[in-house]
Design a protein around this motif. Structure first.
Motif, short mmCIF file in Angstrom:
data_model
loop_
_atom_site.label_atom_id
_atom_site.label_comp_id
_atom_site.label_asym_id
_atom_site.label_seq_id
_atom_site.Cartn_x
_atom_site.Cartn_y
_atom_site.Cartn_z
N LEU A 74 20.79 57.48 24.11
CA LEU A 74 20.04 58.61 24.69
C LEU A 74 20.18 58.70 26.21
O LEU A 74 19.21 58.95 26.92
CB LEU A 74 18.56 58.53 24.31
CG LEU A 74 18.22 58.59 22.82
CD1 LEU A 74 16.77 58.24 22.61
CD2 LEU A 74 18.51 59.95 22.25
N CYS A 75 21.41 58.44 26.69
CA CYS A 75 21.62 58.53 28.15
C CYS A 75 21.67 59.98 28.61
O CYS A 75 21.40 60.27 29.77
CB CYS A 75 22.88 57.78 28.56
SG CYS A 75 24.39 58.50 27.93
N GLY A 76 22.03 60.90 27.72
CA GLY A 76 21.99 62.32 28.03
C GLY A 76 23.21 62.86 28.75
O GLY A 76 23.18 63.98 29.25
N LEU A 77 24.32 62.09 28.81
CA LEU A 77 25.52 62.58 29.49
C LEU A 77 26.12 63.78 28.76
O LEU A 77 26.64 64.71 29.38
CB LEU A 77 26.57 61.47 29.60
CG LEU A 77 26.26 60.28 30.50
CD1 LEU A 77 27.48 59.39 30.63
CD2 LEU A 77 25.82 60.72 31.88
N ILE A 79 24.61 66.10 27.24
CA ILE A 79 23.85 67.32 27.58
C ILE A 79 24.32 67.87 28.92
O ILE A 79 24.46 69.08 29.09
CB ILE A 79 22.33 66.99 27.66
CG1 ILE A 79 21.86 66.41 26.32
CG2 ILE A 79 21.52 68.21 28.02
CD1 ILE A 79 20.50 65.77 26.37
N LEU A 80 24.65 66.95 29.84
CA LEU A 80 25.08 67.38 31.18
C LEU A 80 26.45 68.05 31.16
O LEU A 80 26.67 69.03 31.86
CB LEU A 80 25.10 66.17 32.13
CG LEU A 80 23.78 65.48 32.44
CD1 LEU A 80 24.02 64.20 33.20
CD2 LEU A 80 22.87 66.40 33.23
N SER B 150 16.30 54.77 30.80
CA SER B 150 17.22 55.90 30.75
C SER B 150 17.32 56.49 32.15
O SER B 150 16.33 56.52 32.88
CB SER B 150 16.66 56.92 29.77
OG SER B 150 17.46 58.05 29.74
N PRO B 151 18.53 56.97 32.56
CA PRO B 151 18.64 57.48 33.93
C PRO B 151 17.73 58.67 34.19
O PRO B 151 17.61 59.55 33.35
CB PRO B 151 20.12 57.87 34.04
CG PRO B 151 20.65 57.86 32.67
CD PRO B 151 19.80 56.98 31.86
N LYS B 159 17.13 64.52 35.95
CA LYS B 159 17.61 64.81 34.59
C LYS B 159 16.61 65.60 33.76
O LYS B 159 16.97 66.52 33.06
CB LYS B 159 17.96 63.50 33.88
CG LYS B 159 18.90 63.71 32.72
CD LYS B 159 19.23 62.43 32.01
CE LYS B 159 18.13 62.03 31.06
NZ LYS B 159 18.45 60.85 30.26
N LYS B 286 23.79 71.68 37.79
CA LYS B 286 24.58 71.21 36.64
C LYS B 286 26.08 71.51 36.78
O LYS B 286 26.90 70.98 36.03
CB LYS B 286 24.04 71.87 35.37
CG LYS B 286 24.11 70.98 34.15
CD LYS B 286 23.58 71.66 32.92
CE LYS B 286 24.09 70.96 31.68
NZ LYS B 286 23.73 71.66 30.45
#
Lengths: 103, 369
Positions: A74-77, A79-80, B150-151, B159, B286
């Motif tokens: 779930l680092c979310g990269l 999504i980015l 988490s980042p 984020k 973004k």
């Protein structure tokens, strides 16, 4: 001389503590919130940007569909980097209220 | 005279670190002689190999570099990448970054109190500190999508979206913290046993601080007014005024009191943030994550940030590529955990060993990152 009131009070307290101790032992670990990655199939065009950027290799395009593995951290990269904003992070709360605090 | 060669094991095994930090020493009449700190652990995940991945893939690894200063590492990395990409971030995300850095500073303080009271065997403050660590960790993770590691601070901004419920949660917590600090004052900081046990123990003279290049609260407690937040302000620190305190000499007592006073600084900063935070919908630029815009410009960047325990530095070099050529973090532990620790433990009483270690706020995994 023993004070009867004080003795009764301490006995009641003991009972109260023992009851609390028993109930504390019986409580189980509860998951109150689950976070996960959701893909909007109508927006996704399988460009593969998320597959390239994934650090745990948990995103894979198989048979013209995007699959997410259990190894996701779930680092979310993804999504980015998604150019069509098709991926989002969602939460499920047990009691259905997002603003509830568990402090 | 009997000589023994014991080993003091400082941290337990963790998932990300293989092995322990140890200190080998000789004892003579209850005093420690020739201490030798040994950082013979290695990282299991190849998290330090930043030069093998592109800068986007590095983001989740940066926040796993340290379990205490994870947001400091994120802030350093993000600001360096933004400078190389020459991009501006939304104004609101500058406020939110400072907010998260200060919240993690408060969490670091409670971790420090936990260590100190464990070393002194003060049961009550230890339990209080543990509950306060849990409380603030829950608030931090609530802001950050229910994840602590988490980042949160990423290149381009923040984020996750910030909601008004988060503001109410933090302001409520600040009110609680102000009351709680008075309780801590009564139970530990004004405690006579605590004062007698810590005064004139583990003294670091000002001259040694200047020679070794010690920063952070250890330097400030020895009357060296060095704070990156004031000297080279980043994000919104330039517009925030917060008090600075003066001390005479750095012993364990002064170090603890210094950190306690700096909590009021954090409360001041957080109060400023919530009274001045701008209203913007977007917290992230973004565009920089699209594949065409990811190439870093040519050049080197050196970033300096006031972390929880001292000055954190990042050196980043790139040559027109997505993959950075060199990345090197330098944590305050590089100074504190090496020669300073050796010098400080020499001829210290064995009873004070864990107290001295706790007062330096050692984070062994930050020694070589």
């Amino acid at each position: 001389m023993i004070k009867i009131g004080g003795l009764l009070e301490s006995l009641l307290q003991l009972k109260y503590i023992s009851r609390n101790y028993d109930s504390a032992n019986k409580t189980e670990f509860e998951i109150k919130c689950i976070t996960f990655i959701e893909v909007d199939v109508t927006k996704c065009n399988l460009c593969g940007e998320c597959e390239k950027i994934c650090v745990t290799n948990s995103m894979k395009i198989n048979n013209e569909a995007l699959e997410i593995d259990k190894s996701c951290i779930l680092c979310g990269l993804c999504i980015l980097v998604c150019p069509r904003n098709a991926i989002a992070m969602k939460e499920i709360h047990k009691q259905g209220r997002k603003d509830e605090r568990f402090v | 005279m009997i000589k023994r060669y014991p080993r003091f094991i400082y941290i337990p095994n963790r998932n990300i670190v293989n092995g322990n930090m140890t200190i080998e020493y000789e004892i003579e009449n209850g005093r420690i002689l020739s201490p030798l700190p040994n950082y013979d652990y290695e990282k299991i995940n190849d998290s330090c190999e930043f030069e093998k991945r592109n800068w986007v893939k590095n983001i989740p690894f940066v926040s796993r570099l340290s379990f205490v200063e994870n947001y400091t590492c994120e802030e350093l990395y993000s600001s360096a990448i933004e400078e190389l990409l020459k991009v501006e971030i939304p104004e609101i995300s500058k406020y939110l970054r400072v907010m998260m850095l200060e919240l993690s500073r408060i969490r670091g303080f409670f971790l420090y109190i936990f260590n100190i009271s464990s070393a002194l065997e003060f049961e009550m403050p230890r339990e209080w500190a543990l509950s306060d660590i849990n409380r603030i960790s829950k608030i931090i993770s609530e802001i950050n999508n229910n994840e602590y590691f988490s980042p949160y601070i990423i290149p381009g901004g923040i984020k996750t979206q910030f909601s008004s419920t988060n503001i109410s949660v933090i302001t409520e917590y600040l009110e609680y913290l102000k009351k709680r600090m008075k309780d801590y004052d009564k139970i530990i900081f004004q405690n006579e046993i605590f004062r007698l046990r810590t005064q004139n123990v583990g003294v670091i003279p000002r001259q040694m601080i200047e020679e070794y290049g010690v920063t952070g609260f250890i330097a400030r407690s020895a009357n060296v007014t060095f704070d990156i937040r004031k000297r080279i302000p980043y994000e919104i620190y330039k517009s925030i005024h917060f008090d600075s305190f003066r001390y005479e000499h750095s012993d364990i007592y002064t170090r603890v009191i210094c950190r306690r006073n700096e909590i009021s600084n954090s409360i001041q900063i957080l109060d400023y943030i919530f009274s001045n935070i701008p209203v913007e919908s977007s917290t992230l630029n973004k565009d920089i994550y699209q594949s065409k815009a990811r190439v870093l410009g040519e050049g080197t960047v050196i970033k300096r940030i006031e972390g929880i325990n001292g000055e954190f530095i990042l050196f980043l070099e790139s040559v027109n590529d997505e993959v950075p050529k060199t990345i090197k973090f330098r944590s305050p532990m590089f100074v504190i955990g090496g020669e300073l620790l050796k010098k400080l433990l020499e001829n210290t009483s064995l009873d004070d060993l864990d107290l001295v270690l706790a007062s330096l706020s050692l984070v062994p995994m930050e020694m070589d990152i």
